[in-house]
Design an enzyme around this catalytic site. Structure first.
Site, mmCIF file in Angstrom:
data_model
loop_
_atom_site.group_PDB
_atom_site.id
_atom_site.type_symbol
_atom_site.label_atom_id
_atom_site.label_comp_id
_atom_site.label_asym_id
_atom_site.label_seq_id
_atom_site.Cartn_x
_atom_site.Cartn_y
_atom_site.Cartn_z
ATOM 1 N N GLU A 196 36.793 16.686 36.923
ATOM 2 C CA GLU A 196 35.911 17.276 37.211
ATOM 3 C C GLU A 196 36.537 17.679 38.882
ATOM 4 O O GLU A 196 36.138 18.598 38.808
ATOM 5 C CB GLU A 196 34.374 16.431 37.013
ATOM 6 N N HIS A 207 41.045 21.811 35.653
ATOM 7 C CA HIS A 207 41.106 20.762 34.417
ATOM 8 C C HIS A 207 42.430 20.842 33.751
ATOM 9 O O HIS A 207 43.117 20.233 34.291
ATOM 10 C CB HIS A 207 40.446 21.099 33.732
ATOM 11 N N HIS A 236 38.255 27.079 37.143
ATOM 12 C CA HIS A 236 37.265 25.859 37.449
ATOM 13 C C HIS A 236 38.280 25.473 36.443
ATOM 14 O O HIS A 236 38.588 24.109 36.632
ATOM 15 C CB HIS A 236 36.146 26.139 36.995
ATOM 16 N N GLU A 237 38.584 25.861 35.224
ATOM 17 C CA GLU A 237 39.130 25.598 33.393
ATOM 18 C C GLU A 237 40.716 24.945 34.442
ATOM 19 O O GLU A 237 41.036 23.832 34.005
ATOM 20 C CB GLU A 237 39.492 26.220 32.352
#
Ligand code: CO
Length: 505
Positions: free
Chosen positions: A300, A274, A270-271
């Protein structure tokens, strides 16, 4: 130097200083969440408060206003100079947007807001611990009152909530969100009911998973995703996050659950989603808004695309699971690939948003959107929040929280004054699916490639279509440019339906 170049480079210099100061603020924040010794907290708050004041001063300085007015008409938004390029126009548009946002909120209001939230945060933590909404209620009352005032100061056309939404998602309105979420809600409730009819037991992951080995898997994954340790870091924090200090300095964190490697792995991917976005922003525009993410929702969408559509796909499991088995042979040798995939994609209505699966997640967000909207309209009073929360949980997820601790007090956002932020989480999901459905059409062999550990071709596509544009386009322009259509819930619904029909027959 022509007058046009002169006024542009003037504001560019001022803007670069603001960007640099903001990046220092990010470093302080990153350190606070990772390595800062506990007792440094008071000194750190002083440092951050001073820096925040400096940043606000520079953003609203007369010199900044003057330089900006030479470029763009502050009241109408039309360019003052002739023959400006597309990127100059976009930069001017974003500078103006941010300037007006800052300038419309008097410093007395900003101070008052900060004071109220500083008190609300510990009150919220306490009230959550004791599952006692009543002790947080007076703080929430003040925050809602101030948020209404904020909306008035910022200005809006139709709904006061629009002014707050716009802070996180430029151009997003209640009028757009309401039908989008209404359609999605009906669909998700129906899908959840279908899934519950074919309930499956969740395969058990047993044993202890050491931090060291989990970090080792995280580092391997980042490498496969194209990160180099010379320009990025992976550390541990209680809430995972990604701080993009600079395109060449990406700091990601993960959280360790000693009973399963899934939480950390999901956080890393997830990170990293980003991180890839911020790493690929147009560095030639660094110091201007053009080298920033288009919006919170678009940001997001990148993390959710990697975390869910890729990270929870059979193809990715085929690639990563043997690696996990290699690192944790004693824990995972008896768990098959199919069982791992099922554990990863287990659907169950639950109270806590951050632990929710792909199917139920957006229902948590829609509930918060409905409550925030009603609070801003004044059609819901503070004392009724727990009651309405529980009714809505029952209506959409078929469960009632055991207490306010796992109900309306679970999230920190309201105590932080972040009304209007939640919808960006759901937008991220919708947009991720919309982008991926476009990507898929030109990459029919994506599953084969991902299963072989080739992830870079997806990054390349995202870079071309989203990352490299930074803030040159508005979020809605960017979505239409990348996918040929305005934002829609259809691709997301199609994605969920296809995936979970297979999983739950
Ligand atoms: Co995120």
């Amino acid at each position: 130097m022509s007058k046009k170049q002169d006024s542009f480079s003037k504001i560019q210099n001022l803007s670069k200083n603001i960007t640099l100061l903001s990046s220092i603020y990010m470093l302080l924040e990153w350190d606070l969440e990772t390595y800062m010794p506990e007792e440094a907290i008071d000194a750190r708050s002083d440092q951050m408060e001073l820096l925040a004041t400096l940043i606000h001063k520079q953003k609203t300085a007369p010199a900044f206003k003057k330089a900006l007015s030479n470029l763009i008409d502050l009241s109408t938004g039309s360019m003052v100079q002739e023959n400006t390029s597309l990127t100059e126009q976009a930069a001017a548009r974003e500078w103006r947007r941010e300037y007006l946002q800052e300038a419309k909120l008097p410093s007395s209001f900003v101070k008052q807001f900060a004071k109220i939230t500083a008190k609300a945060l510990p009150a919220w933590a306490d009230s959550k611990k004791n599952a006692n909404f009543a002790s947080f209620a007076p703080h929430l009352e003040k925050i809602v009152t101030l948020s209404k005032k904020k909306a008035k100061l910022l200005g809006f056309e139709e709904h006061p909530y629009d002014a707050l939404l716009d802070l996180y998602e430029p151009g997003l309105t209640v009028k757009t969100l309401t039908p989008l979420f209404a359609e999605l809600k009906v669909f998700l409730i129906e899908l959840l009911k279908e899934i519950q009819k074919n309930k499956k037991p969740i395969p058990l992951i047993k044993g202890l998973f050491s931090q060291e080995k989990q970090m080792q898997v995280g580092a391997t994954l980042l490498k496969v995703m194209g990160f180099c340790t010379k320009a990025s870091r992976l550390d541990i924090s209680s809430h995972p996050f990604c701080t993009a200090v600079h395109p060449k300095d990406t700091r990601m964190t993960t959280r360790i659950d000693f009973n399963s490697p899934i939480s950390s792995l999901s956080s890393v991917i997830h990170e990293a989603g980003h991180g890839l976005y911020h790493r690929n922003l147009p560095i030639e525009h660094y110091g201007t808004p053009l080298c920033e993410a288009a919006s919170y929702g678009v940001d997001e969408s990148q993390s959710r695309l990697w975390e869910t559509i890729i990270g929870k796909s059979p193809a990715f499991c085929k690639f990563i699971y043997p690696k996990l088995q290699e690192v944790f042979p004693e824990n995972l040798s008896n768990l098959s690939l199919e069982e791992y995939y099922q554990a990863l994609n287990h659907v169950e209505a639950s109270e806590i948003r951050v632990e929710a699966d792909e199917v139920t997640y957006s229902l948590h967000i829609i509930l918060r959107f409905e409550i925030e909207k009603a609070l801003m309209e004044g059609s819901l009073s503070i004392k009724d929040v727990p009651k309405v929360w529980n009714q809505k949980m029952q209506e959409s997820l078929g469960i009632t929280p055991s207490s306010d601790k796992t109900g309306c007090l679970q999230d920190i956002h309201w105590a932080m004054g972040g009304i209007g932020y939640f919808p960006t989480y759901a937008l991220g999901n919708l947009l991720a699916a919309q982008l991926f459905s476009t990507f898929e059409k030109s990459h029919l062999d994506w599953e084969e490639k991902i299963a072989n550990g080739n992830l870079l071709f997806l990054e390349e596509w995202l870079k071309e279509n989203i990352h490299k544009h930074g803030k040159i386009y508005t979020p809605s322009e960017l979505i239409t440019k990348a996918t040929g259509k305005p934002l829609s819930a259809k691709p997301y619904m199609h994605y969920l339906k296809t995936k979970y029909s297979k999983l739950y027959s």
